[in-house]
Design a protein around this motif. Sequence first.
Motif, PDB file in Angstrom:
ATOM      1  N   VAL A   3     -35.146 -37.357  57.004  1.00  0.00           N
ATOM      2  CA  VAL A   3     -35.758 -37.668  58.290  1.00  0.00           C
ATOM      3  C   VAL A   3     -35.723 -36.447  59.211  1.00  0.00           C
ATOM      4  O   VAL A   3     -36.722 -36.109  59.872  1.00  0.00           O
ATOM      5  CB  VAL A   3     -35.045 -38.860  58.955  1.00  0.00           C
ATOM      6  CG1 VAL A   3     -35.569 -39.082  60.371  1.00  0.00           C
ATOM      7  CG2 VAL A   3     -35.226 -40.123  58.131  1.00  0.00           C
ATOM      8  N   GLY A   4     -34.579 -35.764  59.247  1.00  0.00           N
ATOM      9  CA  GLY A   4     -34.435 -34.616  60.124  1.00  0.00           C
ATOM     10  C   GLY A   4     -35.394 -33.483  59.811  1.00  0.00           C
ATOM     11  O   GLY A   4     -35.769 -32.715  60.705  1.00  0.00           O
ATOM     12  N   ALA A   5     -35.820 -33.376  58.553  1.00  0.00           N
ATOM     13  CA  ALA A   5     -36.728 -32.290  58.168  1.00  0.00           C
ATOM     14  C   ALA A   5     -38.068 -32.375  58.891  1.00  0.00           C
ATOM     15  O   ALA A   5     -38.779 -31.370  59.018  1.00  0.00           O
ATOM     16  CB  ALA A   5     -36.952 -32.325  56.654  1.00  0.00           C
ATOM     17  N   PHE A   6     -38.432 -33.551  59.374  1.00  0.00           N
ATOM     18  CA  PHE A   6     -39.729 -33.737  60.015  1.00  0.00           C
ATOM     19  C   PHE A   6     -39.670 -33.618  61.537  1.00  0.00           C
ATOM     20  O   PHE A   6     -40.703 -33.753  62.197  1.00  0.00           O
ATOM     21  CB  PHE A   6     -40.303 -35.118  59.643  1.00  0.00           C
ATOM     22  CG  PHE A   6     -40.765 -35.213  58.219  1.00  0.00           C
ATOM     23  CD1 PHE A   6     -42.074 -34.926  57.877  1.00  0.00           C
ATOM     24  CD2 PHE A   6     -39.885 -35.571  57.212  1.00  0.00           C
ATOM     25  CE1 PHE A   6     -42.502 -35.007  56.565  1.00  0.00           C
ATOM     26  CE2 PHE A   6     -40.303 -35.660  55.888  1.00  0.00           C
ATOM     27  CZ  PHE A   6     -41.616 -35.378  55.571  1.00  0.00           C
ATOM     28  N   LEU A   7     -38.501 -33.376  62.102  1.00  0.00           N
ATOM     29  CA  LEU A   7     -38.365 -33.445  63.557  1.00  0.00           C
ATOM     30  C   LEU A   7     -38.737 -32.155  64.282  1.00  0.00           C
ATOM     31  O   LEU A   7     -39.026 -32.196  65.478  1.00  0.00           O
ATOM     32  CB  LEU A   7     -36.926 -33.836  63.928  1.00  0.00           C
ATOM     33  CG  LEU A   7     -36.471 -35.221  63.464  1.00  0.00           C
ATOM     34  CD1 LEU A   7     -35.061 -35.510  63.971  1.00  0.00           C
ATOM     35  CD2 LEU A   7     -37.435 -36.302  63.936  1.00  0.00           C
ATOM     36  N   SER A   8     -38.721 -31.010  63.601  1.00  0.00           N
ATOM     37  CA  SER A   8     -38.985 -29.755  64.285  1.00  0.00           C
ATOM     38  C   SER A   8     -39.340 -28.679  63.266  1.00  0.00           C
ATOM     39  O   SER A   8     -39.022 -28.809  62.076  1.00  0.00           O
ATOM     40  CB  SER A   8     -37.754 -29.323  65.088  1.00  0.00           C
ATOM     41  OG  SER A   8     -37.899 -28.023  65.599  1.00  0.00           O
ATOM     42  N   VAL A   9     -40.021 -27.618  63.741  1.00  0.00           N
ATOM     43  CA  VAL A   9     -40.317 -26.457  62.882  1.00  0.00           C
ATOM     44  C   VAL A   9     -39.892 -25.159  63.564  1.00  0.00           C
ATOM     45  O   VAL A   9     -40.283 -24.078  63.148  1.00  0.00           O
ATOM     46  CB  VAL A   9     -41.825 -26.387  62.516  1.00  0.00           C
ATOM     47  CG1 VAL A   9     -42.222 -27.547  61.636  1.00  0.00           C
ATOM     48  CG2 VAL A   9     -42.693 -26.309  63.767  1.00  0.00           C
ATOM     49  N   GLU A  10     -39.078 -25.238  64.614  1.00  0.00           N
ATOM     50  CA  GLU A  10     -38.695 -24.039  65.359  1.00  0.00           C
ATOM     51  C   GLU A  10     -37.884 -23.076  64.497  1.00  0.00           C
ATOM     52  O   GLU A  10     -38.110 -21.867  64.510  1.00  0.00           O
ATOM     53  CB  GLU A  10     -37.889 -24.442  66.609  1.00  0.00           C
ATOM     54  CG  GLU A  10     -38.710 -25.179  67.657  1.00  0.00           C
ATOM     55  CD  GLU A  10     -39.858 -24.348  68.181  1.00  0.00           C
ATOM     56  OE1 GLU A  10     -39.683 -23.119  68.329  1.00  0.00           O
ATOM     57  OE2 GLU A  10     -40.942 -24.908  68.416  1.00  0.00           O
ATOM     58  N   VAL A  11     -36.911 -23.602  63.743  1.00  0.00           N
ATOM     59  CA  VAL A  11     -36.098 -22.731  62.895  1.00  0.00           C
ATOM     60  C   VAL A  11     -36.933 -22.156  61.757  1.00  0.00           C
ATOM     61  O   VAL A  11     -36.774 -20.987  61.374  1.00  0.00           O
ATOM     62  CB  VAL A  11     -34.882 -23.502  62.351  1.00  0.00           C
ATOM     63  CG1 VAL A  11     -34.088 -22.644  61.371  1.00  0.00           C
ATOM     64  CG2 VAL A  11     -33.982 -23.944  63.495  1.00  0.00           C
ATOM     65  N   SER A  71     -25.908 -35.260  59.931  1.00  0.00           N
ATOM     66  CA  SER A  71     -26.866 -35.226  58.818  1.00  0.00           C
ATOM     67  C   SER A  71     -28.285 -35.028  59.335  1.00  0.00           C
ATOM     68  O   SER A  71     -29.069 -34.251  58.779  1.00  0.00           O
ATOM     69  CB  SER A  71     -26.789 -36.532  58.019  1.00  0.00           C
ATOM     70  OG  SER A  71     -25.524 -36.685  57.426  1.00  0.00           O
ATOM     71  N   LEU A  72     -28.608 -35.728  60.403  1.00  0.00           N
ATOM     72  CA  LEU A  72     -29.931 -35.578  61.007  1.00  0.00           C
ATOM     73  C   LEU A  72     -30.111 -34.150  61.512  1.00  0.00           C
ATOM     74  O   LEU A  72     -31.164 -33.526  61.313  1.00  0.00           O
ATOM     75  CB  LEU A  72     -30.082 -36.575  62.156  1.00  0.00           C
ATOM     76  CG  LEU A  72     -31.491 -36.790  62.707  1.00  0.00           C
ATOM     77  CD1 LEU A  72     -32.359 -37.495  61.679  1.00  0.00           C
ATOM     78  CD2 LEU A  72     -31.427 -37.618  63.993  1.00  0.00           C
ATOM     79  N   ALA A  73     -29.081 -33.625  62.169  1.00  0.00           N
ATOM     80  CA  ALA A  73     -29.146 -32.260  62.685  1.00  0.00           C
ATOM     81  C   ALA A  73     -29.260 -31.253  61.550  1.00  0.00           C
ATOM     82  O   ALA A  73     -29.967 -30.239  61.659  1.00  0.00           O
ATOM     83  CB  ALA A  73     -27.899 -31.971  63.525  1.00  0.00           C
ATOM     84  N   HIS A  74     -28.569 -31.523  60.447  1.00  0.00           N
ATOM     85  CA  HIS A  74     -28.641 -30.625  59.290  1.00  0.00           C
ATOM     86  C   HIS A  74     -30.061 -30.559  58.753  1.00  0.00           C
ATOM     87  O   HIS A  74     -30.546 -29.489  58.370  1.00  0.00           O
ATOM     88  CB  HIS A  74     -27.681 -31.107  58.203  1.00  0.00           C
ATOM     89  CG  HIS A  74     -27.581 -30.181  57.037  1.00  0.00           C
ATOM     90  ND1 HIS A  74     -28.252 -30.398  55.860  1.00  0.00           N
ATOM     91  CD2 HIS A  74     -26.879 -29.026  56.864  1.00  0.00           C
ATOM     92  CE1 HIS A  74     -27.975 -29.424  55.006  1.00  0.00           C
ATOM     93  NE2 HIS A  74     -27.149 -28.584  55.595  1.00  0.00           N
ATOM     94  N   GLY A  75     -30.742 -31.700  58.725  1.00  0.00           N
ATOM     95  CA  GLY A  75     -32.130 -31.704  58.280  1.00  0.00           C
ATOM     96  C   GLY A  75     -33.036 -30.915  59.202  1.00  0.00           C
ATOM     97  O   GLY A  75     -33.958 -30.216  58.756  1.00  0.00           O
TER      98      GLY A  75
END
Length: 417
Positions: free
Chosen positions: A55-63, A185-189
């Motif tokens: 789920v976390g992989a879809f939350l941002s692309v900044e990194v 876990s969410l933050a890790h994603g």
Amino acid sequence: MENFSLILAIVVVTALAFDFTNGFHDTANAMATTISTGALKPKVAVAMSAALNLVGAFLSVEVANTISKGLVDETGIRPEVIFAALVGAILWNLLTWLVGLPSSSSHALMGGLIGATIASAGMGAVHGDALVTKVLIPAIAAPIVAGVAAMLATRLSYTLGKKADGKAAAKGYRAGQIASAGLVSLAHGTNDAQKTMGIITLALVAGGAVAPDSDPPTWVILSAGLAIALGTYLGGWRIIRTMGKGLTDLQPQQGFAAQTSAATVILASSHLGFSLSTTHSVSGAVMGAGLGRKGGVVRWSTATRMFVAWGLTLPAAALVGALAESVTGLGDWGTALVAVFLIASSAAIWKISRREVVDASNVNEPEEPAGVVTAAIAAVTPPPAGTLAEDLTDLTATIPAPAAEPATPAAPPAATV
């Protein structure tokens, strides 16, 4: 996608393999304290972490954009350079997993990329300002900030919980720990999965498959999220044992404080686009939580080995990446030789790891006994409030009962006259 060549396909597959190793290497970041305190069973914990990583992989692309656009000059990078970088990162991940050290997968990836880029295009192709401001400074600041926050949060938790019912408070902290572990876990994603997205996007730009300055395509986001989730589900049990039992012994209050502090630091860095090491953040938080409890100590022998691994990660991965790039520069046969070396080395590391298996059944066994200094500090430090009765109960349970006195033989009956 007409320019999607064979070498580009190899790079994408290798990047997803790195993402997989990142998943099982960093499972400990989210779930080690939750498992060590018994808040969740090991297999349930890794399944939960895997789902939230996806789920976390879809939350941002900044990194991802920091990796693909900010760290190196993408116009002078060939797909072979990125392949060499991934070789350095994967081998470092596997070696540190073998010895159970929680090193940074992020820094392994960036070290491999920097080394391969320098070998291919020279020092000028590396953006030194981005390296310092978005990689090196966060690497130093993250464990310190997370550690101090966790130490203060631990002390606050014990202070507020002095008058609380012991069992009820323990249940509450365990529930909070599960929630905070899910947040990590969410933050890790949102942070680590994006690094693979960034490296694949950089390869696509180098291979002419997408335009420069492009954001990661949807299929890249999905595949990177699935790869890190699968690796997380398999569980890096060796590193989980080190993080959960090797650094310090945690109670639910400490686990909750450590996880919450680490999650806050990681989410803030993801929002700012910092390529932060989740390993550094969580390790710092665990040590801070260990020092925040009266009677709690840190096993500095393990911590020292971990610090050494942190310091070696960037240069070691960079060296392997540079050597691999030198070989791939010889042509297709050189790239094939590096690929064979990567596969053979990975298989050898896996075979060595089977000599001492660490899995869900023995992950909570201590990694090493406490040292003399640790034992002495623990002996003279008073226990936290609310635990004295339990400690006395445990102590008396270990004292063997005194042996029964032999029965005195009965006197013979008097003779009848």
